[in-house]
Structures are given as C-alpha cells and as structure tokens.
Write a protein that holds these residues in place. Structure first.
Motif, PDB file in Angstrom:
ATOM      1  N   PRO A   1      44.959  33.102  30.702  1.00  0.00           N
ATOM      2  CA  PRO A   1      45.189  33.674  29.370  1.00  0.00           C
ATOM      3  C   PRO A   1      44.796  35.142  29.248  1.00  0.00           C
ATOM      4  CG  PRO A   1      43.136  32.470  29.361  1.00  0.00           C
ATOM      5  CD  PRO A   1      43.677  32.388  30.771  1.00  0.00           C
ATOM      6  N   PHE A   2      45.098  35.953  30.261  1.00  0.00           N
ATOM      7  CA  PHE A   2      44.766  37.373  30.210  1.00  0.00           C
ATOM      8  C   PHE A   2      45.797  38.140  31.027  1.00  0.00           C
ATOM      9  CE2 PHE A   2      42.437  35.348  33.667  1.00  0.00           C
ATOM     10  CZ  PHE A   2      42.739  36.145  34.754  1.00  0.00           C
ATOM     11  N   SER A   3      45.789  39.455  30.913  1.00  0.00           N
ATOM     12  CA  SER A   3      46.712  40.292  31.665  1.00  0.00           C
ATOM     13  C   SER A   3      46.216  40.425  33.098  1.00  0.00           C
ATOM     14  CB  SER A   3      46.826  41.678  31.019  1.00  0.00           C
ATOM     15  OG  SER A   3      47.513  42.566  31.878  1.00  0.00           O
ATOM     16  N   THR A   4      46.910  39.788  34.022  1.00  0.00           N
ATOM     17  CA  THR A   4      46.451  39.818  35.416  1.00  0.00           C
ATOM     18  C   THR A   4      46.541  41.220  36.004  1.00  0.00           C
ATOM     19  OG1 THR A   4      48.663  39.098  36.100  1.00  0.00           O
ATOM     20  CG2 THR A   4      46.971  37.416  35.921  1.00  0.00           C
ATOM     21  N   GLU A   5      47.605  41.966  35.661  1.00  0.00           N
ATOM     22  CA  GLU A   5      47.730  43.302  36.240  1.00  0.00           C
ATOM     23  C   GLU A   5      46.583  44.214  35.793  1.00  0.00           C
ATOM     24  OE1 GLU A   5      50.928  43.231  32.895  1.00  0.00           O
ATOM     25  OE2 GLU A   5      49.934  41.844  34.281  1.00  0.00           O
ATOM     26  N   ARG A   6      46.149  44.065  34.542  1.00  0.00           N
ATOM     27  CA  ARG A   6      45.036  44.898  34.086  1.00  0.00           C
ATOM     28  C   ARG A   6      43.729  44.481  34.749  1.00  0.00           C
ATOM     29  NH1 ARG A   6      46.689  44.745  27.685  1.00  0.00           N
ATOM     30  NH2 ARG A   6      48.536  46.077  27.864  1.00  0.00           N
ATOM     31  N   ALA A   7      43.534  43.185  34.920  1.00  0.00           N
ATOM     32  CA  ALA A   7      42.313  42.716  35.577  1.00  0.00           C
ATOM     33  C   ALA A   7      42.268  43.178  37.032  1.00  0.00           C
ATOM     34  CB  ALA A   7      42.239  41.191  35.495  1.00  0.00           C
ATOM     35  N   ILE A   8      43.386  43.042  37.740  1.00  0.00           N
ATOM     36  CA  ILE A   8      43.440  43.455  39.147  1.00  0.00           C
ATOM     37  C   ILE A   8      43.304  44.967  39.257  1.00  0.00           C
ATOM     38  CG2 ILE A   8      44.917  43.572  41.195  1.00  0.00           C
ATOM     39  CD1 ILE A   8      46.090  40.834  40.298  1.00  0.00           C
ATOM     40  N   ASP A   9      43.990  45.699  38.381  1.00  0.00           N
ATOM     41  CA  ASP A   9      43.912  47.162  38.391  1.00  0.00           C
ATOM     42  C   ASP A   9      42.473  47.632  38.214  1.00  0.00           C
ATOM     43  OD1 ASP A   9      45.115  49.861  38.246  1.00  0.00           O
ATOM     44  OD2 ASP A   9      44.429  49.804  36.166  1.00  0.00           O
ATOM     45  N   ALA A  10      41.755  47.037  37.281  1.00  0.00           N
ATOM     46  CA  ALA A  10      40.366  47.431  37.027  1.00  0.00           C
ATOM     47  C   ALA A  10      39.470  47.103  38.215  1.00  0.00           C
ATOM     48  CB  ALA A  10      39.852  46.743  35.766  1.00  0.00           C
ATOM     49  N   ALA A  11      39.709  45.943  38.842  1.00  0.00           N
ATOM     50  CA  ALA A  11      38.885  45.551  39.984  1.00  0.00           C
ATOM     51  C   ALA A  11      39.070  46.506  41.157  1.00  0.00           C
ATOM     52  CB  ALA A  11      39.226  44.124  40.400  1.00  0.00           C
ATOM     53  N   ILE A  12      40.320  46.892  41.440  1.00  0.00           N
ATOM     54  CA  ILE A  12      40.579  47.817  42.548  1.00  0.00           C
ATOM     55  C   ILE A  12      40.034  49.204  42.217  1.00  0.00           C
ATOM     56  CG2 ILE A  12      42.356  48.921  43.954  1.00  0.00           C
ATOM     57  CD1 ILE A  12      44.089  46.427  43.547  1.00  0.00           C
ATOM     58  N   ALA A  13      40.166  49.608  40.949  1.00  0.00           N
ATOM     59  CA  ALA A  13      39.700  50.936  40.534  1.00  0.00           C
ATOM     60  C   ALA A  13      38.199  51.113  40.762  1.00  0.00           C
ATOM     61  CB  ALA A  13      40.032  51.166  39.056  1.00  0.00           C
ATOM     62  N   ALA A  14      37.464  50.019  40.755  1.00  0.00           N
ATOM     63  CA  ALA A  14      36.017  50.098  40.960  1.00  0.00           C
ATOM     64  C   ALA A  14      35.665  50.509  42.393  1.00  0.00           C
ATOM     65  CB  ALA A  14      35.371  48.754  40.619  1.00  0.00           C
ATOM     66  N   ASP A  15      36.597  50.346  43.324  1.00  0.00           N
ATOM     67  CA  ASP A  15      36.372  50.764  44.716  1.00  0.00           C
ATOM     68  C   ASP A  15      37.718  51.057  45.367  1.00  0.00           C
ATOM     69  OD1 ASP A  15      35.481  51.287  47.255  1.00  0.00           O
ATOM     70  OD2 ASP A  15      34.901  49.229  47.726  1.00  0.00           O
ATOM     71  N   GLU A  16      38.322  52.153  44.967  1.00  0.00           N
ATOM     72  CA  GLU A  16      39.638  52.525  45.493  1.00  0.00           C
ATOM     73  C   GLU A  16      39.607  52.699  47.012  1.00  0.00           C
ATOM     74  OE1 GLU A  16      42.544  52.916  44.061  1.00  0.00           O
ATOM     75  OE2 GLU A  16      42.163  53.151  41.912  1.00  0.00           O
TER      76      GLU A  16
END
Length: 441
Positions: A389-404
């Motif tokens: 029940p959430f935006s997967t692309e935003r969750a994944i984007d934020a996780a990768i952004a934490a350690d590009e």
C-alpha cells in the motif's frame, strides 16, 4: 580426498537437500518429467541457474547477499522472483499493443527488491562468461544495468509522466528488442491454431500428437468444472461476448518447460471473438507451483493474502504487468490452485544466441534495467491490491539515494561471486546426475 573434493561433496549434499525440499513430491510423482528437466539443466551453467531458483534463495537466506538497501518497505515489494536475462519477451497486452517486457511470473511474490536485481546480475555474469567476456566487461555490463535501473526508478519516483517513460513497443524499442517485437508481429493466430488443431466436421478440434493427451470422461468433466470457476475470476471487461468462452475441445499436455516439470497441464480450445474458425483461442490450465522465494519470506500476512498458488501467480502478474493478458485468471482442480492464460501466438522470447557484440549486449542490458524498474514501479498502491500500500518507486528511490555510490558495486560483487558459484554448482550437479546420485531418478 582433497579439500576441494571434500568441499564439492559437501556442496553436493546441500544441493540434493534443497532439491528434495523444492522438487521432492513432484519428482516422486513424475520421475520421467524430471529426467527431461535435469537433462536440460545439465546443458549449461545458465540452464542450471534457470532451473534452480530454489538453490539461489537458499543461498541468499544463508547470508551470501547483503541488504543495505532494504527497510520495512523495500523488503516488501512485489518482485518477479526469477528475474534472469532470458525471462524477457513479447506479449500482446489487453489494449492490443505488442509489448516487450518481463515475462513468466510463476515465481512472483512479495519480498526484497534487491533479490530481483541480484538474480538478474548473476545471470549477466553467466551469459558474459559463456560469451568469453572478461571480468572487466562483465563488471561494466552489471554497472550499465544498475545505472539504467537507478535512472528509471528515479524518473518514475519524481513524477515523470507515463509518456516520458513509455513501454518498449514497435515505436519505441531498438536493437534486439525491436527485432523480437517484429518477429512477434509476423506471427498469426491462424499459424498457432494450424500447429495445434485441425478442422473436423466443419469444427476446429485439437490435433493428435505434438504432446497432447486425450482425456478420459471423468478428467474432462473436472477440467470443465474448473473452467467454470476460472470464468468468475476474469475482469468484467474480458466478458464482452459470452460466446467467446464456448468450449470446443480439451486435451492434456506434456512436455512443458524447465520450470514446470511434473505439473499437470491442460489446453482448452475456445470459440474466440466471432464464429469464424481463424480466431479461435487456446488457453492453458496449469497447476501453479510454490514460489522458491516464499520459503524465505516469513511474513504470514503475505502468505495469507493468497487463496492458493494460482491466485498468487495471477494477482502478482496483474500487479507487475500493466495491461496484462485479458484471459489471465485462476481456478482450482483436485484441490490445487491453477494458473489459466492464453497460449499466445505473439509470444517471442529474447534470443541471446546472436547478441555477441559487447556494445550491443550493453544496450540490451540497459533496456532490461529500465524494464525491471518499470515492473517494480507498477506493483504498488496504484495496482489495486492492498498488499503493497505505498509507492514502491519512491521507497526504492529513497533507499538507493541513501548510498548512491554503493549500489552498482553491490550488484557487481554479487554477480561475480554468485556467477562463479553457479558455474561450480553446475559441474557438481552434472556429476551427481550422471552418477545416479539424485534420489528418485
């Protein structure tokens, strides 16, 4: 006995134990089907890898993969479950467009998004090795895949319009992807029907041979009863002409793919969208299997979400694939969940046989990275299912952004490590098989 031989012996026992858990019941029921499956797996390290998702997830669970990009959301997204370089191809979507995308959702489930990426990365290492590419070239291919995935996920997460990130179609695809779409366009429903059926007494029926098996009356009755249950799972938009679903013939099937050994399967011939004989439709009913990844995801809420494995496969495919096959549905037969879908005349798998130039391989791998990102982004709060029940692309984007900086190296390291593991396992498996060490065969 050398240390290497002891190590191989131990790994062989481990492989046999995993196989027993994953395949034991089916193998006992149909040893002949598994002999065929295992012969195909013996042909190459990649074929072995394709057929052993169970071993892959066993190894992940044992700690061979890191999880720095995983949190309570990115560990709980819809994943393909068996994402390797040959599970991509063409299909005709419910709007009539030919699409090149991920295919074969038998192993789909809810789990960590990185598991899809790692499984794909290791498959690139295996293909690269088979094509005699250097480790440096393989590293670059995995980096290209990671970069394309990262870029597309970010575009989708930051609100890019759908026409800015279009699917791969005859208008947008290039190279081998466009080639596959053009081959698919050249195929016809009549050609498919001609290969499977014949006209008898002014009506189309399944032809004998070619892997078809005539059913006794009791089995035919059970399949038709299951078909009635399947109709109730179709979206209303699929039921525009009731006569489309008039059954003309039913047969059993044998000789299906590496992943489906030992599973009962049936083909049903339907009237199609008019009385004309050239647009009859063939659908298949196949017992759905327990996905390998599900044995390593312990969240009971995920398991309880699905009625059975047929329901899981269909709900997962509808979530992961925009405008899925309108014939896609599920049913039950002899208490087991069944997957039902069309035997499509427009299905063409990506053929890696003639993709040898490193630059061309890199272009294809980049496109597959984009396709992977689009798939992960499709299956979220907009898919109509409450499980994610959430935006997967935003969750994944934020996780990768934490350690590009660490994202591509994570996949590169995994690709080389597990690619080497799979090549060694393939040799161990061949020796086990040829020396009669696999129980039940």
């Amino acid at each position: 006995m050398s240390v290497s031989q002891l190590s191989d012996e131990h790994r062989g026992e481990e492989i046999l134990a995993v196989f027993d858990t994953a395949f034991g019941e089916l193998l006992a029921a149909d040893p002949a089907a598994f002999r065929v499956k295992f012969r195909k797996m013996a042909a190459s390290a990649f074929a072995f890898y394709r057929g052993t998702a169970c071993l892959f997830y066993h190894d992940l669970d044992a700690g061979t993969a890191g999880g720095p990009y995983l949190d309570e959301r990115t560990s709980r997204v819809w994943i393909h479950g068996d994402l390797h370089a040959e599970n991509f191809g063409t299909y005709m979507d419910s709007t009539g467009r030919l699409i090149f995308n991920v295919n074969d959702f038998d192993e789909a489930y809810v789990g960590p998004f990185t598991w899809d990426l790692e499984r794909f990365a290791a498959s690139v290492a295996l293909i690269g090795y088979a094509k005699a590419l250097s480790d440096e070239q393989i590293t670059e291919l995995v980096r290209v895949y990671a970069g394309a995935y990262r870029e597309r996920i970010h575009s989708l997460a930051t609100g890019a319009k759908s026409d800015e990130v279009p699917p791969f179609t005859l208008d947008t695809a290039q190279g081998p992807l466009l080639g596959a779409l053009r081959v698919a366009r050249s195929l016809t429903r009549f050609g498919l029907l001609d290969s499977m059926t014949e006209i008898r007494d002014f009506e189309r029926r399944f032809a004998a041979g070619g892997g078809s098996v005539e059913l006794d009356a009791a089995t035919r009755y059970k399949v038709l009863a299951a078909f009635d249950g399947y109709l109730e799972t179709l979206p209303d938009s699929s039921l525009t002409r009731p006569d489309s679903y008039r059954v003309k013939d039913v047969v059993g099937r044998r000789g299906i793919g590496i992943g489906s050994a030992g599973l009962p399967s049936y083909n049903i011939l339907l009237e199609g969208n008019s009385d004309a004989l050239e647009n009859d439709v063939v659908i298949y009913v196949k017992q759905a299997q327990t996905p390998a990844v599900s044995r390593h995801v312990t969240d009971r809420a995920i398991r309880d979400y699905f009625q059975h494995e047929g329901h899981r496969t269909v709900i997962s495919q509808r979530a992961l694939q925009a405008h899925a096959d309108p014939w896609l549905g599920w049913t039950e037969l002899d208490g087991a969940g069944q997957l039902v879908a069309e035997v499509s005349p427009y299905a063409v798998d990506l053929d890696w046989g003639d993709i040898d130039d490193p630059e061309e391989i890199a272009e294809v791998v980049a496109d597959l990275g984009r396709a992977t990102a689009a798939m992960h982004a499709a299956a979220d709060d907009q898919s109509g299912e409450s499980l994610v029940p959430f935006s997967t692309e935003r969750a994944i984007d934020a996780a990768i952004a934490a350690d590009e900086e660490g994202f591509a190296p994570l996949l590169v390291d995994f690709a080389h490590t597990y690619g080497a593991r799979a090549r060694a396992d393939h040799q161990i498996f061949v020796d086990l098989f040829r020396n009669g060490r696999i129980p039940g065969l």
